[in-house]
Design a protein around this motif. Sequence first.
Motif, short mmCIF file in Angstrom:
data_model
loop_
_atom_site.label_atom_id
_atom_site.label_comp_id
_atom_site.label_asym_id
_atom_site.label_seq_id
_atom_site.Cartn_x
_atom_site.Cartn_y
_atom_site.Cartn_z
N ARG A 125 0.83 -1.21 0.00
CA ARG A 125 0.00 0.00 0.00
C ARG A 125 0.86 1.25 0.00
NH1 ARG A 125 -1.59 -0.60 6.42
NH2 ARG A 125 0.09 -2.09 6.73
N GLY A 126 0.23 2.34 -0.35
CA GLY A 126 0.96 3.61 -0.37
C GLY A 126 0.05 4.75 -0.01
N GLN A 127 0.67 5.86 0.31
CA GLN A 127 -0.10 7.09 0.55
C GLN A 127 0.69 8.24 -0.06
OE1 GLN A 127 -0.14 9.41 4.32
NE2 GLN A 127 -2.16 8.48 4.61
N TYR A 128 -0.02 9.14 -0.72
CA TYR A 128 0.72 10.18 -1.46
C TYR A 128 1.22 11.31 -0.58
CZ TYR A 128 -3.84 12.74 -2.14
OH TYR A 128 -5.04 13.37 -2.00
N ASP A 129 2.41 11.72 -0.94
CA ASP A 129 3.02 12.90 -0.34
C ASP A 129 2.75 14.07 -1.29
OD1 ASP A 129 4.50 14.51 1.28
OD2 ASP A 129 6.32 13.27 1.21
N GLU A 130 3.22 15.24 -0.90
CA GLU A 130 3.07 16.36 -1.84
C GLU A 130 3.89 16.07 -3.10
OE1 GLU A 130 4.54 19.51 0.60
OE2 GLU A 130 6.61 19.02 0.12
N GLY A 131 3.71 16.89 -4.09
CA GLY A 131 4.45 16.66 -5.32
C GLY A 131 3.93 17.57 -6.41
N ASN A 132 4.18 17.17 -7.61
CA ASN A 132 3.85 18.03 -8.74
C ASN A 132 3.19 17.20 -9.84
OD1 ASN A 132 4.53 19.44 -11.38
ND2 ASN A 132 5.04 20.98 -9.83
N ILE A 133 2.01 17.65 -10.27
CA ILE A 133 1.31 16.93 -11.33
C ILE A 133 0.94 17.91 -12.45
CG2 ILE A 133 -0.76 15.61 -11.94
CD1 ILE A 133 -0.74 14.39 -9.27
N TYR A 134 1.26 17.56 -13.66
CA TYR A 134 1.00 18.43 -14.80
C TYR A 134 1.47 19.86 -14.51
CZ TYR A 134 -2.18 14.60 -16.20
OH TYR A 134 -2.72 13.39 -16.52
N GLY A 135 2.64 19.99 -13.87
CA GLY A 135 3.21 21.32 -13.62
C GLY A 135 2.61 22.06 -12.43
N LYS A 136 1.75 21.39 -11.67
CA LYS A 136 1.11 22.07 -10.55
C LYS A 136 1.51 21.42 -9.23
CE LYS A 136 -3.42 22.99 -9.09
NZ LYS A 136 -4.39 21.98 -8.86
N THR A 192 0.93 9.66 -11.86
CA THR A 192 1.43 10.45 -12.98
C THR A 192 0.33 10.95 -13.91
OG1 THR A 192 3.26 8.92 -12.88
CG2 THR A 192 3.25 10.44 -14.72
N GLU A 193 -0.63 10.08 -14.18
CA GLU A 193 -1.69 10.50 -15.10
C GLU A 193 -2.94 9.68 -14.87
OE1 GLU A 193 -0.89 9.62 -19.18
OE2 GLU A 193 -0.86 7.48 -18.78
N LYS A 194 -4.03 10.14 -15.45
CA LYS A 194 -5.29 9.41 -15.37
C LYS A 194 -5.29 8.38 -16.48
CE LYS A 194 -9.81 8.80 -14.64
NZ LYS A 194 -10.30 8.22 -13.39
N SER A 195 -5.28 7.12 -16.12
CA SER A 195 -5.23 6.11 -17.17
C SER A 195 -5.60 4.74 -16.61
CB SER A 195 -3.80 6.07 -17.74
OG SER A 195 -3.53 4.84 -18.34
N THR A 196 -6.44 4.02 -17.34
CA THR A 196 -6.73 2.64 -16.97
C THR A 196 -6.37 1.76 -18.15
OG1 THR A 196 -8.55 3.36 -15.56
CG2 THR A 196 -8.52 1.04 -16.17
N LYS A 197 -5.55 0.77 -17.89
CA LYS A 197 -5.22 -0.13 -18.99
C LYS A 197 -4.83 -1.50 -18.47
CE LYS A 197 -0.55 1.34 -19.14
NZ LYS A 197 0.71 1.16 -19.72
#
Length: 491
Positions: free
Chosen positions: A287-298, A344-349
Amino acid sequence: DNRTYCSIVIFGATGDLANRKLFPSIYSLYKKGKLNENFSVIGVARRELDNEAFRNNVRTSIQESKIELVDNVETFLSHFHYVSFDVTDKQHYQDLNMLLHDLEGQFNIPGNRMFYMAMAPEFFGTIASYLKSEGVTNDQGWNRLIIEKPFGHDLPSAQKLNNDIREAFQEDEIYRIDHYLGKAMVQNIEVIRFANAIFEPLWNNRYISNIQITSSESLGVEDRGGYYDQAGALRDMVQNHMLQMVSLLAMEPPISLTTEEIRSEKIKVLRAIKRMTVDEVDQYFVRGQYDEGNIYGKDVPAYRSENKVDPQSNTETFVAGKLSINNFRWAGVPIYIRTGKRMTEKSTKVVIQFKELPMNLYYKSEDNMHPNLLIIHIQPDEGISIVLNGKKLNIPGETTPVKLDYCNNCLDESNNPEAYEKLLYDAILGDSTNFTHWDEVALSWQFVDTIYKAWENNKVSDFPNYRSGTMGPKVADDLLAEDGFHWWPIL
Ligand code: BG6
C-alpha cells in the motif's frame, strides 16, 4: 419501445451524482429517441425545492455536461418533478406513491418503477423497507432498485445491507452499479477474447506470462476526504472495479451471452482467486499514501494535508497486489493490479504479457527481444495495441518492437455513450448483465477483508511513501521484480 415506459425515482436528486451523471444521461437517452414521452423522473431529497427550481438544476447539469441542448428541452423538463422528503417519515412515501400514480396517468406509464439510490448508504435499508411497507413497490408493472456503491464497507456490513434491501426487492430486481462495467472498453474485453481466433487459443498459462491491470488517477481526494479517509483505495477501487476487470479477463467462455451464464463464469473466477491468510498478505499486497508533489506542472499537497483527512491518517491512497487464480487455465500466471490517486496521469489499462518463444534465434543481448504484449486501453484512450517484433532495418539478425494501434474513440466519439447512460438504459430494459450480483459483491469483500485485517494489525510507519505525480511507492515495483517482471510503462 414500450419497454422503456417507466417512472424513475431518484433518491439524492440534489446530489453530485444525480447532477453530474444521471440527468445528463437521461437527457441523452431522450435526445437519441431511446426514451420517448412515456416516462417521468421524480427527484427526492431533503432540501425544499419546487419543480421549477429542480428543472432549472436539471437544465444546468445538462449544460455543464458535454451534451448539447436542443429545442425539445422544455418538453423534456416537464417530465421532472421534485419532492422534499424525509426518508424516515412514512407519510412521505404515501405521498410519493400518489404522485407516482398521477404521473403514470399523465404520461401513460404502466406502473413500471425504478428506484435509484444516489445518496448516503446509511439510509438504503430504511428506504427499501418503507417503499415496500407503504405500497410504493406494490404496483402492476416492474419494480427495480438501482444501488450505488459503497455496498457496505466489509462483508458483514454488505451482508446486512443486502438483507435489508432483499426484504423489499428480489435479487433479480436489484441493479448494483459498478460504473466500470459500463465503460466501452471494459465491455469490449469479452469481445476481444471471445470473438477473435488469434487471442482465445493463447489465453491461458501456456502462453501468457502475466497480466497487469493499472488504474491510475491524477486527482487527489478532492472534496471527498470524509468518505475516503474511512474507505481507502482497497475498498474504493479494488473491491469493485479492479476485481470486476480481473473476472472479465479471466473468466471461461460462457456457453451463451445471457446474464446468468456470464455472471456465473465471473463468479467462478472470484471463487478461484487464491485466498491468503492474514499473515501472508504482506507477500502479495502493498500500500501507499501520497506525499506532496507536482502533477502536470502544478504543486499539490500531501494526502494528510487534504480537507477532512486525519493529519496522521494511515489510509492507503494506493494499492498494488498480486493475485493467483487457482484453476487449470491460470495456475502459475500472476495477475498484478495497481491503483492509486495522485499518480502520474489518469489512465486505466490492461497489459497482457505473453511468454517468450521456446528458442530465441535473434538473441544478441538481454534487451534485443521484446515480449509480445496486448494492451487494452480502457481510458482515456479507448482501444487496443499489440506489440510485436519486427526486423530492424539494415541490421541483419536484429529485431525491434513494432506497435499496432487500434483506437476505438478516435473514430466517432459522439456515438460512444458514457458509462452511466449505458447502465441506466440497461436497467430500464431489464438487462442486469453489467451489474454486480450479490455473490460477486460477497466474494470480493471476503477477499478484501483479509487484506484489511492484516493492515489493521500491522500499521505502517513509512507513510507518506510516494510523491504525487509518480507511479506509486517502490514496494509496488519490488512486487513484480521478485518475480522477474516490471510494470510496463505507458506505451
Ligand atoms: C469511484 C471511486 O468508484 O471511481 C473514485 O469512488 C474514483 O474514488 C472513481 O475516482 C474512478 O472512476 P473513473 O471512471 O474516473 O475511472
